[in-house]
Write a protein that holds these residues in place. Sequence first.
Motif, PDB file in Angstrom:
ATOM      1  N   LEU A  61       0.853  -1.186   0.000  1.00  0.00           N
ATOM      2  CA  LEU A  61       0.000   0.000   0.000  1.00  0.00           C
ATOM      3  C   LEU A  61       0.895   1.244   0.000  1.00  0.00           C
ATOM      4  O   LEU A  61       1.948   1.259   0.638  1.00  0.00           O
ATOM      5  N   HIS A  62       0.455   2.294  -0.703  1.00  0.00           N
ATOM      6  CA  HIS A  62       1.236   3.531  -0.784  1.00  0.00           C
ATOM      7  C   HIS A  62       0.384   4.716  -0.325  1.00  0.00           C
ATOM      8  O   HIS A  62      -0.802   4.801  -0.634  1.00  0.00           O
ATOM      9  N   ARG A  63       1.014   5.635   0.384  1.00  0.00           N
ATOM     10  CA  ARG A  63       0.377   6.915   0.681  1.00  0.00           C
ATOM     11  C   ARG A  63       1.439   7.894   1.164  1.00  0.00           C
ATOM     12  O   ARG A  63       2.566   7.505   1.490  1.00  0.00           O
ATOM     13  N   LYS A  64       1.069   9.186   1.202  1.00  0.00           N
ATOM     14  CA  LYS A  64       2.007  10.218   1.623  1.00  0.00           C
ATOM     15  C   LYS A  64       1.607  10.772   2.986  1.00  0.00           C
ATOM     16  O   LYS A  64       0.441  10.799   3.342  1.00  0.00           O
ATOM     17  N   ALA A  65       2.633  11.224   3.710  1.00  0.00           N
ATOM     18  CA  ALA A  65       2.400  11.897   4.992  1.00  0.00           C
ATOM     19  C   ALA A  65       2.876  13.338   4.858  1.00  0.00           C
ATOM     20  O   ALA A  65       3.941  13.602   4.285  1.00  0.00           O
ATOM     21  N   ASP A  66       2.091  14.255   5.384  1.00  0.00           N
ATOM     22  CA  ASP A  66       2.479  15.669   5.396  1.00  0.00           C
ATOM     23  C   ASP A  66       3.434  15.880   6.586  1.00  0.00           C
ATOM     24  O   ASP A  66       3.008  15.855   7.739  1.00  0.00           O
ATOM     25  N   ILE A  67       4.712  16.066   6.280  1.00  0.00           N
ATOM     26  CA  ILE A  67       5.697  16.198   7.373  1.00  0.00           C
ATOM     27  C   ILE A  67       6.198  17.635   7.509  1.00  0.00           C
ATOM     28  O   ILE A  67       7.296  17.869   8.044  1.00  0.00           O
TER      29      ILE A  67
ATOM     30  N   HIS B 138      -0.473 -10.827   3.210  1.00  0.00           N
ATOM     31  CA  HIS B 138      -1.938 -10.895   3.103  1.00  0.00           C
ATOM     32  C   HIS B 138      -2.495 -12.152   3.772  1.00  0.00           C
ATOM     33  O   HIS B 138      -3.705 -12.252   4.000  1.00  0.00           O
ATOM     34  N   ARG B 139      -1.644 -13.116   4.087  1.00  0.00           N
ATOM     35  CA  ARG B 139      -2.111 -14.276   4.843  1.00  0.00           C
ATOM     36  C   ARG B 139      -2.440 -13.884   6.276  1.00  0.00           C
ATOM     37  O   ARG B 139      -3.282 -14.508   6.939  1.00  0.00           O
ATOM     38  N   VAL B 140      -1.761 -12.861   6.781  1.00  0.00           N
ATOM     39  CA  VAL B 140      -1.926 -12.424   8.168  1.00  0.00           C
ATOM     40  C   VAL B 140      -2.911 -11.266   8.269  1.00  0.00           C
ATOM     41  O   VAL B 140      -3.734 -11.201   9.181  1.00  0.00           O
ATOM     42  N   LEU B 141      -2.814 -10.313   7.324  1.00  0.00           N
ATOM     43  CA  LEU B 141      -3.631  -9.100   7.367  1.00  0.00           C
ATOM     44  C   LEU B 141      -4.421  -8.937   6.080  1.00  0.00           C
ATOM     45  O   LEU B 141      -3.934  -9.289   5.001  1.00  0.00           O
ATOM     46  N   ASP B 142      -5.603  -8.361   6.188  1.00  0.00           N
ATOM     47  CA  ASP B 142      -6.353  -7.948   5.018  1.00  0.00           C
ATOM     48  C   ASP B 142      -5.991  -6.501   4.698  1.00  0.00           C
ATOM     49  O   ASP B 142      -5.342  -5.807   5.490  1.00  0.00           O
ATOM     50  N   GLY B 143      -6.428  -6.030   3.551  1.00  0.00           N
ATOM     51  CA  GLY B 143      -6.073  -4.688   3.120  1.00  0.00           C
ATOM     52  C   GLY B 143      -6.561  -3.587   4.040  1.00  0.00           C
ATOM     53  O   GLY B 143      -5.857  -2.608   4.292  1.00  0.00           O
ATOM     54  N   SER B 144      -7.778  -3.755   4.589  1.00  0.00           N
ATOM     55  CA  SER B 144      -8.351  -2.702   5.422  1.00  0.00           C
ATOM     56  C   SER B 144      -7.562  -2.472   6.718  1.00  0.00           C
ATOM     57  O   SER B 144      -7.181  -1.336   7.016  1.00  0.00           O
ATOM     58  N   PRO B 145      -7.284  -3.527   7.543  1.00  0.00           N
ATOM     59  CA  PRO B 145      -6.501  -3.277   8.757  1.00  0.00           C
ATOM     60  C   PRO B 145      -5.079  -2.820   8.451  1.00  0.00           C
ATOM     61  O   PRO B 145      -4.492  -2.044   9.235  1.00  0.00           O
TER      62      PRO B 145
ATOM     63  N   PHE C 281      -3.405   0.684   9.837  1.00  0.00           N
ATOM     64  CA  PHE C 281      -2.086   0.746  10.473  1.00  0.00           C
ATOM     65  C   PHE C 281      -1.227   1.818   9.801  1.00  0.00           C
ATOM     66  O   PHE C 281      -0.567   2.629  10.480  1.00  0.00           O
ATOM     67  N   LEU C 282      -1.217   1.853   8.473  1.00  0.00           N
ATOM     68  CA  LEU C 282      -0.434   2.861   7.761  1.00  0.00           C
ATOM     69  C   LEU C 282      -0.954   4.258   8.066  1.00  0.00           C
ATOM     70  O   LEU C 282      -0.168   5.207   8.221  1.00  0.00           O
ATOM     71  N   ARG C 283      -2.262   4.389   8.175  1.00  0.00           N
ATOM     72  CA  ARG C 283      -2.859   5.691   8.510  1.00  0.00           C
ATOM     73  C   ARG C 283      -2.417   6.143   9.903  1.00  0.00           C
ATOM     74  O   ARG C 283      -2.188   7.338  10.139  1.00  0.00           O
TER      75      ARG C 283
END
Length: 415
Positions: free
Chosen positions: A216-222, A388-395, A399-401
Amino acid sequence: MATTIVMPKLGMTMTEGTIEEWLKKPGDAVEQGEGIATISSDKLTSEVEAPEAGVLLNITKEVGEEVPVGEVIGFVGHEGEEVSETASTLLEEKEEKPEALSQQAAPKETVDPLMNQKQDGPNRKRRISPAARKKAKELDINIATIEGTGPKGRITRRDVERAVEQKEVAVTKEQVEETVVERPIKTSNMKGLSAMRKSIAINMQESLANTAQLTLHRKADITELIAFQKKLREEADQNNIEIKLTITVFLARAVTLSLLDHPEVNTHLIDDMLQQYEAVHLGIATSLDNGLVVPVVKHAERLPLGSLARQIQGVTEAARAGENVEMSGSTFTITNLGAHGIEYFTPILNPPESGILGVGTFMKEMELDEHEKLQTMIKLPLSLTFDHRVLDGSPAAVFLRKIVHYLENPYLLLL
């Protein structure tokens, strides 16, 4: 009496090392503590130091040879001193003796026929190290066809591997000639992988083959984080506090707090058993000239920002210097390619971890603020790879959020 130089143990799990280079040759003068050879294990490269001052009398292991920990690789002594036959062959006799006794006691039909043949000519008895004999048996190679390059013609493990490579090349060439004749591809150089490179290759291949990886990719405003970092550095300088507050330190703190908030990511999946950890042991991917290592900061959850900064600096500098540092037991890894101008990438999991965070380079963007005015923002690209065996995309996204939340509210990193 000559002093032996032995293959050192670089780490707790090391059983053998490879001679990468002899920095001295027989007859050269050496000082006590001076580097005389370079060796490598699957994780580290280091120098072997002279145990005393004198002259390098003899080298018993050649470049490229794999040597068990504790085995003699050379001798240091006084100029003109001779290494006795007994001293130089003592380890060989120790290795061969159990095998000889075993063959003496074995039934007649199980004795190696080479033992009863003449000691010269094509059917002579072959000197071979236990590691080489085991390797030859695994690969079904007849040792009678191998020429040894070790002391007194002794067959080494590398000799066995070289014989296999030559056999494979011969078979491949034969197959190509039988099928189609093509223009040969010119190569400028051919060489085998180093011990570290082989270890990385094996680990990465196993990681991709045995896990279900998604990124998963996203940006953080630092923008605020940069200002916060500058303020803390100024306070440290004014109070004569020596501390290296890099962006990696703030990231490590944000990841640690997020893992405590989401322990389902702080896990290992081993043999269908999911192990969840209360402690956070952070792996910090560190590039070397000849590879990549992941030194570990243990119990990051116990460390305030300053202590975390010192621990990260300590383990990464030790790893780059080739010193013995903890390289196993991490529960989550951070890898940073921002210094190379990379924005987003797909990091590969460090088995058996369930997640790894990739960090890119700073990006300046123009955005409208709440008053509809343009302002410059500093964004940090983040790439989270998870199993993905341990986590689904939503959780995983939650976590990344959470990591982004801590980075965008930097004062929370002090709590």
